[in-house]
Write a protein that holds these residues in place. Sequence first.
Motif, PDB file in Angstrom:
ATOM      1  N   MET A 110     -51.448 -42.032  14.330  1.00  0.00           N
ATOM      2  CA  MET A 110     -52.844 -42.238  13.940  1.00  0.00           C
ATOM      3  C   MET A 110     -52.875 -42.787  12.520  1.00  0.00           C
ATOM      4  O   MET A 110     -52.463 -42.109  11.588  1.00  0.00           O
ATOM      5  CB  MET A 110     -53.623 -40.913  14.013  1.00  0.00           C
ATOM      6  CG  MET A 110     -55.055 -41.011  13.551  1.00  0.00           C
ATOM      7  SD  MET A 110     -55.882 -39.412  13.663  1.00  0.00           S
ATOM      8  CE  MET A 110     -56.127 -39.292  15.403  1.00  0.00           C
ATOM      9  N   ARG A 111     -53.352 -44.021  12.353  1.00  0.00           N
ATOM     10  CA  ARG A 111     -53.428 -44.638  11.031  1.00  0.00           C
ATOM     11  C   ARG A 111     -54.885 -44.762  10.649  1.00  0.00           C
ATOM     12  O   ARG A 111     -55.702 -45.258  11.408  1.00  0.00           O
ATOM     13  CB  ARG A 111     -52.752 -46.011  11.007  1.00  0.00           C
ATOM     14  CG  ARG A 111     -51.249 -45.938  11.226  1.00  0.00           C
ATOM     15  CD  ARG A 111     -50.608 -47.313  11.078  1.00  0.00           C
ATOM     16  NE  ARG A 111     -50.671 -47.763   9.684  1.00  0.00           N
ATOM     17  CZ  ARG A 111     -51.455 -48.776   9.302  1.00  0.00           C
ATOM     18  NH1 ARG A 111     -52.201 -49.420  10.155  1.00  0.00           N
ATOM     19  NH2 ARG A 111     -51.458 -49.145   8.027  1.00  0.00           N
ATOM     20  N   MET A 112     -55.197 -44.345   9.414  1.00  0.00           N
ATOM     21  CA  MET A 112     -56.576 -44.428   8.942  1.00  0.00           C
ATOM     22  C   MET A 112     -56.553 -44.809   7.476  1.00  0.00           C
ATOM     23  O   MET A 112     -55.601 -44.504   6.761  1.00  0.00           O
ATOM     24  CB  MET A 112     -57.287 -43.079   9.134  1.00  0.00           C
ATOM     25  CG  MET A 112     -57.128 -42.515  10.546  1.00  0.00           C
ATOM     26  SD  MET A 112     -58.035 -40.998  10.776  1.00  0.00           S
ATOM     27  CE  MET A 112     -59.681 -41.649  10.777  1.00  0.00           C
ATOM     28  N   VAL A 121     -53.606 -38.564   4.608  1.00  0.00           N
ATOM     29  CA  VAL A 121     -52.165 -38.376   4.483  1.00  0.00           C
ATOM     30  C   VAL A 121     -51.905 -36.895   4.239  1.00  0.00           C
ATOM     31  O   VAL A 121     -52.392 -36.328   3.253  1.00  0.00           O
ATOM     32  CB  VAL A 121     -51.590 -39.218   3.337  1.00  0.00           C
ATOM     33  CG1 VAL A 121     -50.083 -38.980   3.245  1.00  0.00           C
ATOM     34  CG2 VAL A 121     -51.894 -40.688   3.546  1.00  0.00           C
ATOM     35  N   GLY A 122     -51.182 -36.270   5.155  1.00  0.00           N
ATOM     36  CA  GLY A 122     -50.767 -34.874   4.939  1.00  0.00           C
ATOM     37  C   GLY A 122     -51.921 -33.897   4.895  1.00  0.00           C
ATOM     38  O   GLY A 122     -51.913 -32.976   4.101  1.00  0.00           O
ATOM     39  N   LEU A 123     -52.941 -34.055   5.737  1.00  0.00           N
ATOM     40  CA  LEU A 123     -54.064 -33.101   5.763  1.00  0.00           C
ATOM     41  C   LEU A 123     -53.585 -31.749   6.274  1.00  0.00           C
ATOM     42  O   LEU A 123     -52.830 -31.666   7.230  1.00  0.00           O
ATOM     43  CB  LEU A 123     -55.159 -33.636   6.690  1.00  0.00           C
ATOM     44  CG  LEU A 123     -56.335 -32.691   6.923  1.00  0.00           C
ATOM     45  CD1 LEU A 123     -57.094 -32.519   5.623  1.00  0.00           C
ATOM     46  CD2 LEU A 123     -57.234 -33.223   8.013  1.00  0.00           C
ATOM     47  N   VAL A 162     -49.450 -30.733  13.407  1.00  0.00           N
ATOM     48  CA  VAL A 162     -48.934 -31.986  13.996  1.00  0.00           C
ATOM     49  C   VAL A 162     -49.512 -33.202  13.308  1.00  0.00           C
ATOM     50  O   VAL A 162     -49.203 -34.333  13.675  1.00  0.00           O
ATOM     51  CB  VAL A 162     -49.269 -32.023  15.501  1.00  0.00           C
ATOM     52  CG1 VAL A 162     -48.575 -30.891  16.224  1.00  0.00           C
ATOM     53  CG2 VAL A 162     -50.779 -31.941  15.720  1.00  0.00           C
ATOM     54  N   LYS A 163     -50.387 -32.981  12.310  1.00  0.00           N
ATOM     55  CA  LYS A 163     -50.994 -34.044  11.522  1.00  0.00           C
ATOM     56  C   LYS A 163     -51.718 -35.063  12.411  1.00  0.00           C
ATOM     57  O   LYS A 163     -51.518 -36.274  12.302  1.00  0.00           O
ATOM     58  CB  LYS A 163     -49.947 -34.735  10.647  1.00  0.00           C
ATOM     59  CG  LYS A 163     -49.304 -33.797   9.642  1.00  0.00           C
ATOM     60  CD  LYS A 163     -48.305 -34.502   8.749  1.00  0.00           C
ATOM     61  CE  LYS A 163     -47.701 -33.525   7.745  1.00  0.00           C
ATOM     62  NZ  LYS A 163     -46.715 -34.189   6.856  1.00  0.00           N
ATOM     63  N   LYS A 164     -52.539 -34.520  13.294  1.00  0.00           N
ATOM     64  CA  LYS A 164     -53.362 -35.348  14.167  1.00  0.00           C
ATOM     65  C   LYS A 164     -54.784 -34.819  14.187  1.00  0.00           C
ATOM     66  O   LYS A 164     -55.022 -33.635  13.991  1.00  0.00           O
ATOM     67  CB  LYS A 164     -52.805 -35.342  15.592  1.00  0.00           C
ATOM     68  CG  LYS A 164     -51.476 -36.032  15.761  1.00  0.00           C
ATOM     69  CD  LYS A 164     -51.061 -36.010  17.224  1.00  0.00           C
ATOM     70  CE  LYS A 164     -49.722 -36.727  17.415  1.00  0.00           C
ATOM     71  NZ  LYS A 164     -49.296 -36.709  18.843  1.00  0.00           N
TER      72      LYS A 164
END
Length: 911
Positions: free
Chosen positions: A1-3, A30-32, A181-183
Amino acid sequence: MRMRSPSRMRMPARVPCPRMSRPPTTLCLVGLSLAALVLVGSPADAASEQKLVLRAGWNLVALNVQPADPSPVAVFGSLITGGTFDSVWAYDADAQSWLSFPATHGANALSILSPGVGYWIRLRGAASLTIPAAPASLPRSADTLVDGWNLVGFVLDQKVAYERLLHDLPVRQIWTFDPVVKKFRGVVYGATGGAPSPEDFREIEPGRGYWIYSANFTTVGAELATALPPDLDVSPLLPEPTVPGEHQVFSSVTPGDKNYGRKNGDLSDLYYDTAEQQRAVDLEDFTEVKRLTISNKGAGALTYRARIDNPDDSPWLRFRVAGDIPSDDEYLTELTGVVTTETAALDISVDRTGIPGGQRNCGTVVVESNGHLTEFPAEPVRSISVCMTIPPLDGDYKVTAVINTINGKPADTHNPRLALSLYRDRDGLKGVIDATKTLIIPDYCVGGSKPGMSCGTNDECTGGRCEHYVRFTGGVYQPGTNEFSLSGSFEIPVSTTAIPTDNPYQVPLRRDITLQGDRRTHGEGGLGPVDLKGNYFETIRNVLGEPIQMEGTFIATRESPLPSARDVQTNDMGNSMEIPDTSTELVSEIDVTDQLLLSEVDVVVNTLHDRPADLTITVESPKGTRVVLQGCRNGACNFPRQGEVTYDESADPLDSMDAFVGELAVGRWKLHVLDSVAGPTRPGTLVKWGLKLHGTRVNGIGGRVVGVGAGINVVLSGCGQVVSATTDANGRYSFANRIDCLYTVTVVGSGLQRLTQTVSLQGSDATVADISPGSRPADQPITVTLPSDATRRLRSLSLGAGAGLLNKADFGLIQNRRLQYADDAANVDIDRPPFGPNASDEDTDAFLAGLNPGTGTNLFSSNYDANFWANHTIDPPANPAAVRHIYLSMGGSVIGVTGGGGYQMTIGANP
């Protein structure tokens, strides 16, 4: 997932809808990581702070508290100083623009941080953040959603299903971020609002920020609603409201209706209050807990605070938080919480411990919230009046005693059970033991030709009746409390074939019983708010050579608030009578033969009149006391009645019936009916009237002391009572208004032998004739020698029960109320504990309060004959101005204990 990140993003006119195949193109993260929320505080307090555990990079969070200082510099001060803070971002959905601190990349400045908003926080390294809460604040969740994307937070104390939090709102998508899972995880409703697909989570969590897409502008705002027991409306009922939810005027409160808004005569609340409209709670005289429910009529999350207003002024009023067992219950002054679609149930609890009967206490519970106000009423702060009545000790009780010792040794015996009716009168307390429900209690004849004899039926009493009760008497002995003492003494005759009794022995069995108790302590397991407990004392005589003295404890559970075993006399008039249509008064009379010491009077009146307001109706006792039942005085009138009415039950008289309390019922009672207005043509009628007299049957004891004239002191003691009388010129004495009991009559006089005689008062008056005391030398002193050591001098006196004048040769009475010491230097005034100089102390150091020799205050006086109360100061030993005499109120036992505790003596008038 790119934002794209907020720092590189320009908001389009409309944020595209996130889809699992194509994530949102408006945000780059990034890294939420998930923010960890910790609420610190007790159940009584709102969260005092919020703790966030943050990772390096971007963090999406929401505040659960209102910061004490909402500026970003203050909130992130520790992170700024530590060098880990980079920036914080918020999204203004109305303006579709970003706000940031520090302001950068064209974003507007973010100046304050608030609950209800989602924040992106970017850090250079992992860190923990503690945010102090503003005192007494109620943080608000997001309360509006614009058409499109909204970055919001919700003030919660636990996870809540999103369907409950956002029910009935046009929400189409909800997104958050999974830090593991950083999604992104989302809930996406179908195109027509059907079942969500996907549905990556079920619950909204405290401390998380959420992107919510709304189909149109909507209000999320919470709305406070409370519910309490409603007013009571019985037939005839109020009409149905013309508008649903309308607040109806309680146009007339009829018998049986209860308008809880009316407090202590305050008529400000004239409305019938439904559960939601109710703003008053009445726990009356028996209920300990009432439930207050708090709910959210709107959407979103409602934060509330319920608190006791001025808790120091209402120490009896608290919120109860139930534990696993009653002893684990907590009683708090404040509770906070959050509700969505559920309700919160709060227990309003009152504690009547130590508050004397007959009082009415009122306090206030205040409910505050962060939600909108309900339509009714529109009060900024919701105040709820809470009142309770402190019940008197009156009622029917089941008494269970546990005997611990017999003659001072551990006991293993039957535990007595008593069926007790308890009620107040002007003299104190009266008790009745029901022999039909209690073992080893006598049945005896009252009146007729065989008073006091054992019986089984009325026929055996030859004109009298068979009585199945024994009577006790006592009072509340500690002012301002419920601490009471109740005593009774009776004799069970030997059983015969013709008249069996509960006495298993071949001699008359005498029982002397005393209960000393109080209401139970608040929250004490197994007992209710109107139950009693205390110490049990019983002495059994005539079974062995010496009395059998039993001591233990008792509990008394109240089974009814009205005593069922009181003596009640009901009398009615005969034929109906016409009421003169003039100023001539109609007088109707009833003769009462029972000697009842009245505790309550009810009057039944049945009149027929076309204009009942024309009538003034008055009842008069044999003593001449008058009470107006119906009429007017100084412009105040009570409601005129037609037909049969019972005053002091179904209707209130104009005057108080308490005027009759303490009088004797025996004699002629009169009803006065006056029609003061001429007309109408048809005269009125007094159809009937009658009396319901409640009280205690009493009799008298009297007699003559042979060989003496006036002024000889005679003392009557028994059943917790000690009274005295003096003889007249013929040596006669009398004691009136005594309950049935075994009494001791004692003759005490200078120059006379001390003589006692037992009198059984059961079922009729008793006359004790020809008491002939012998003589002794008039001025021979009988002395007590106390230890001369000042540390062991006599220091305190207090009332005791059951003990009498010691049968010792070394001390005694030489004159009325006078005892002489052999060693006058040992004398000292008496100061009962608690000792000290304050006005609240039992006796002040200077004896400034009223002096009472019967209770042991300032017993020494150098001026016995001229002024019995002359000495108003404490006298130390060997004070030459205050020696030689100690004064003593004849009768009640008095126990004195030396300061060292090693010497004890009993002084009294009983043998």
